[in-house]
Motif scaffolding. Sequence first.
Motif, PDB file in Angstrom:
ATOM      1  N   GLY A  59       0.856  -1.183   0.000  1.00  0.00           N
ATOM      2  CA  GLY A  59       0.000   0.000   0.000  1.00  0.00           C
ATOM      3  C   GLY A  59       0.891   1.231   0.000  1.00  0.00           C
ATOM      4  N   CYS A  60       0.776   2.037  -1.057  1.00  0.00           N
ATOM      5  CA  CYS A  60       1.709   3.166  -1.225  1.00  0.00           C
ATOM      6  C   CYS A  60       1.162   4.471  -0.648  1.00  0.00           C
ATOM      7  CB  CYS A  60       1.987   3.385  -2.712  1.00  0.00           C
ATOM      8  SG  CYS A  60       2.684   1.944  -3.557  1.00  0.00           S
ATOM      9  N   MET A  61      -0.021   4.450  -0.061  1.00  0.00           N
ATOM     10  CA  MET A  61      -0.720   5.684   0.305  1.00  0.00           C
ATOM     11  C   MET A  61       0.143   6.685   1.074  1.00  0.00           C
ATOM     12  SD  MET A  61      -4.261   6.212   2.431  1.00  0.00           S
ATOM     13  CE  MET A  61      -3.630   5.902   4.069  1.00  0.00           C
ATOM     14  N   ILE A  62       0.891   6.196   2.052  1.00  0.00           N
ATOM     15  CA  ILE A  62       1.635   7.143   2.889  1.00  0.00           C
ATOM     16  C   ILE A  62       3.144   6.993   2.712  1.00  0.00           C
ATOM     17  CG2 ILE A  62      -0.181   7.411   4.610  1.00  0.00           C
ATOM     18  CD1 ILE A  62       1.201   5.307   6.316  1.00  0.00           C
ATOM     19  N   THR A  63       3.541   6.304   1.659  1.00  0.00           N
ATOM     20  CA  THR A  63       4.969   6.143   1.402  1.00  0.00           C
ATOM     21  C   THR A  63       5.500   7.430   0.776  1.00  0.00           C
ATOM     22  OG1 THR A  63       4.407   3.885   0.782  1.00  0.00           O
ATOM     23  CG2 THR A  63       6.678   4.588   0.389  1.00  0.00           C
ATOM     24  N   SER A  64       6.590   7.925   1.305  1.00  0.00           N
ATOM     25  CA  SER A  64       7.187   9.114   0.689  1.00  0.00           C
ATOM     26  C   SER A  64       8.574   8.814   0.145  1.00  0.00           C
ATOM     27  CB  SER A  64       7.245  10.272   1.691  1.00  0.00           C
ATOM     28  OG  SER A  64       7.954   9.862   2.836  1.00  0.00           O
ATOM     29  N   ASP A  65       9.117   7.639   0.491  1.00  0.00           N
ATOM     30  CA  ASP A  65      10.467   7.283   0.054  1.00  0.00           C
ATOM     31  C   ASP A  65      10.373   6.247  -1.074  1.00  0.00           C
ATOM     32  OD1 ASP A  65      13.006   6.353  -0.301  1.00  0.00           O
ATOM     33  OD2 ASP A  65      13.390   5.898   1.822  1.00  0.00           O
ATOM     34  N   PRO A  66      10.658   6.663  -2.324  1.00  0.00           N
ATOM     35  CA  PRO A  66      10.512   5.718  -3.440  1.00  0.00           C
ATOM     36  C   PRO A  66      11.462   4.532  -3.359  1.00  0.00           C
ATOM     37  CG  PRO A  66      11.490   7.794  -4.182  1.00  0.00           C
ATOM     38  CD  PRO A  66      11.077   7.999  -2.765  1.00  0.00           C
ATOM     39  N   LEU A  79       2.415  -6.553  -6.165  1.00  0.00           N
ATOM     40  CA  LEU A  79       1.179  -5.760  -6.203  1.00  0.00           C
ATOM     41  C   LEU A  79       1.420  -4.424  -5.511  1.00  0.00           C
ATOM     42  CD1 LEU A  79      -1.882  -5.243  -6.496  1.00  0.00           C
ATOM     43  CD2 LEU A  79      -2.204  -6.506  -4.362  1.00  0.00           C
ATOM     44  N   PHE A  80       1.168  -3.354  -6.233  1.00  0.00           N
ATOM     45  CA  PHE A  80       1.353  -2.013  -5.682  1.00  0.00           C
ATOM     46  C   PHE A  80       0.056  -1.230  -5.857  1.00  0.00           C
ATOM     47  CE2 PHE A  80       5.474  -3.699  -6.370  1.00  0.00           C
ATOM     48  CZ  PHE A  80       6.236  -3.196  -5.328  1.00  0.00           C
ATOM     49  N   ASP A  81      -0.355  -0.583  -4.776  1.00  0.00           N
ATOM     50  CA  ASP A  81      -1.662   0.072  -4.740  1.00  0.00           C
ATOM     51  C   ASP A  81      -1.498   1.559  -4.412  1.00  0.00           C
ATOM     52  OD1 ASP A  81      -4.851  -0.537  -4.097  1.00  0.00           O
ATOM     53  OD2 ASP A  81      -4.000   1.101  -2.906  1.00  0.00           O
ATOM     54  N   THR A  82      -2.096   2.388  -5.267  1.00  0.00           N
ATOM     55  CA  THR A  82      -2.073   3.823  -5.006  1.00  0.00           C
ATOM     56  C   THR A  82      -3.459   4.381  -5.329  1.00  0.00           C
ATOM     57  OG1 THR A  82      -0.992   5.922  -5.616  1.00  0.00           O
ATOM     58  CG2 THR A  82      -1.131   4.248  -7.337  1.00  0.00           C
ATOM     59  N   ALA A  83      -3.603   5.694  -5.365  1.00  0.00           N
ATOM     60  CA  ALA A  83      -4.881   6.326  -5.723  1.00  0.00           C
ATOM     61  C   ALA A  83      -4.600   7.731  -6.217  1.00  0.00           C
ATOM     62  CB  ALA A  83      -5.831   6.369  -4.527  1.00  0.00           C
ATOM     63  N   ARG A  84      -5.524   8.220  -7.036  1.00  0.00           N
ATOM     64  CA  ARG A  84      -5.388   9.557  -7.603  1.00  0.00           C
ATOM     65  C   ARG A  84      -5.216  10.601  -6.493  1.00  0.00           C
ATOM     66  NH1 ARG A  84      -4.309  13.476  -9.766  1.00  0.00           N
ATOM     67  NH2 ARG A  84      -2.433  12.272  -9.509  1.00  0.00           N
ATOM     68  N   VAL A  85      -5.886  10.402  -5.373  1.00  0.00           N
ATOM     69  CA  VAL A  85      -5.898  11.449  -4.345  1.00  0.00           C
ATOM     70  C   VAL A  85      -4.761  11.332  -3.331  1.00  0.00           C
ATOM     71  CG1 VAL A  85      -8.366  11.891  -4.445  1.00  0.00           C
ATOM     72  CG2 VAL A  85      -7.514  10.093  -2.944  1.00  0.00           C
ATOM     73  N   TYR A  86      -4.055  10.228  -3.324  1.00  0.00           N
ATOM     74  CA  TYR A  86      -3.044  10.074  -2.271  1.00  0.00           C
ATOM     75  C   TYR A  86      -1.915  11.104  -2.433  1.00  0.00           C
ATOM     76  CZ  TYR A  86      -5.025   5.424  -1.197  1.00  0.00           C
ATOM     77  OH  TYR A  86      -5.850   4.388  -0.851  1.00  0.00           O
ATOM     78  N   LEU A 106       4.520  -6.316 -12.876  1.00  0.00           N
ATOM     79  CA  LEU A 106       3.784  -5.935 -11.669  1.00  0.00           C
ATOM     80  C   LEU A 106       2.287  -5.817 -11.901  1.00  0.00           C
ATOM     81  CD1 LEU A 106       6.176  -3.107 -10.452  1.00  0.00           C
ATOM     82  CD2 LEU A 106       6.147  -5.505  -9.719  1.00  0.00           C
ATOM     83  N   VAL A 107       1.560  -5.917 -10.802  1.00  0.00           N
ATOM     84  CA  VAL A 107       0.123  -5.631 -10.801  1.00  0.00           C
ATOM     85  C   VAL A 107      -0.034  -4.248 -10.164  1.00  0.00           C
ATOM     86  CG1 VAL A 107      -2.111  -6.316  -9.850  1.00  0.00           C
ATOM     87  CG2 VAL A 107      -0.508  -8.067 -10.672  1.00  0.00           C
ATOM     88  N   LEU A 108      -0.575  -3.322 -10.951  1.00  0.00           N
ATOM     89  CA  LEU A 108      -0.666  -1.938 -10.508  1.00  0.00           C
ATOM     90  C   LEU A 108      -2.142  -1.561 -10.355  1.00  0.00           C
ATOM     91  CD1 LEU A 108       1.384   0.264  -9.917  1.00  0.00           C
ATOM     92  CD2 LEU A 108       1.311   0.911 -12.338  1.00  0.00           C
ATOM     93  N   ALA A 109      -2.475  -1.020  -9.187  1.00  0.00           N
ATOM     94  CA  ALA A 109      -3.864  -0.637  -8.917  1.00  0.00           C
ATOM     95  C   ALA A 109      -3.923   0.828  -8.520  1.00  0.00           C
ATOM     96  CB  ALA A 109      -4.432  -1.493  -7.780  1.00  0.00           C
TER      97      ALA A 109
END
Length: 388
Positions: A59-66, A79-86, A106-109
């Motif tokens: 879950g990438c929502m609060i990740t700031s370090d790539p 599997l990596f998950d993000t969102a337009r608003v994050y 990868l599976v990208l969501a």
Amino acid sequence: MSHSSSRRDFLAAGLALPAAGLNTLPARPLAGSSAPAGIPLRYRTIGKTGLKVTEMGFGCMITSDPSVIEKAADLGINLFDTARVYGGGNNERMVGAALKSRRKNLVLASKSRSATRQAALEDLETSLKELQTDYLDIWYLHNKTKASDVSDELMEAQRMARQQGKIRFAGISTHIGHEEVFSAAIKARHFDVILTSYHFAMDPGVDQLIRNAKNAGIGIVAMKVMAGGFRKSPYYPSDDNTRSRLSKEGAMLAALKWVLRNPNVDTAIPSIIDMDQLDEDLKAMAAPFTPADDKLLAAHLDYIRPRYCRMCDRCGGACPQGLPVADMLRFLMYAEGYGQFSLGREHFKELPAAIQQVRCADCSGCAVQCPNGVQVAQRLIRAQELFA
Ligand code: SF4
Ligand code: SF4
């Protein structure tokens, strides 16, 4: 039945769930990745999509370090998950840059929380551009809370996107109102995946909803799996020794193992912020949920009971001043549980101005009684102090 005994039964039931049905494979690095020896990657297939993903996604929502995202991909997480608003709209760009060279493995969501077809499709175009990809594997209608949110025009947006090859599978996500959203999603016969909050502190009834969705051929991805995080955060009192001790003893890992012990869950996407957490979460694929984990989670549940909103929405509409209690407690969790003050404040500032101006400290008594033991007024006063 008391809440405590319900919870004890629920945790015990978790221990009894069968391991059968889990697609356990030996370590199998993806092409171009190098899973180190000793880390067993285990896979499950999301519903009927054919997408074979690691039991633990990212879950990438609060990740700031790539570099944490890159490391996870190197280790074989797929599997990596993000969102337009994050990340105030910036998370997808960071995720896209980190995963660009690995995309095909990868599976990208990603997700849109827009309410109209046109706005959702515009979100999708932006998501594809920011993620530097031609398609998403899963595109979720994000954060739906009631049956009417599962609208024909949003499903039409997903159908159009799929016809154009811009998405492979249609998903829907929910934090609140699980019963309505699950029922509407199953009835629609449209969705391939439901992304749902799911953790040891939730009402046990959610297990049946998950089973219903699985029986209808819908894949289940679990989020909010740590029941609020409570790992490390500058927004806790420094003398909160209980939280530190539980965290050190591995309560977060136990929470993740608890989720994965359910064969109806296809994968979990804990929010990961640093290498330590990545290392700890990877271990969930290597070890079963044990009686020691059960004991640890029972202690953790006692700790979070007055603090953590399970988003059951049983208190919906109970505040005479119209406060959206579950939403506001979720924003507080972003700050306290995840250490993401900006994210919490950003959401708070999206509330109507009149709601932002309410002060629970001015109430002579709180009309909201939480059956799960959350000290609602006290927690909302804290949210208002932090964000208003
Ligand atoms: S405050 Fe309590 S009743 Fe309200 S949504 Fe949260 S857990 Fe449910
Ligand atoms: S104290 Fe309770 S009743 Fe008063 S505004 Fe806050 S949530 Fe509403």
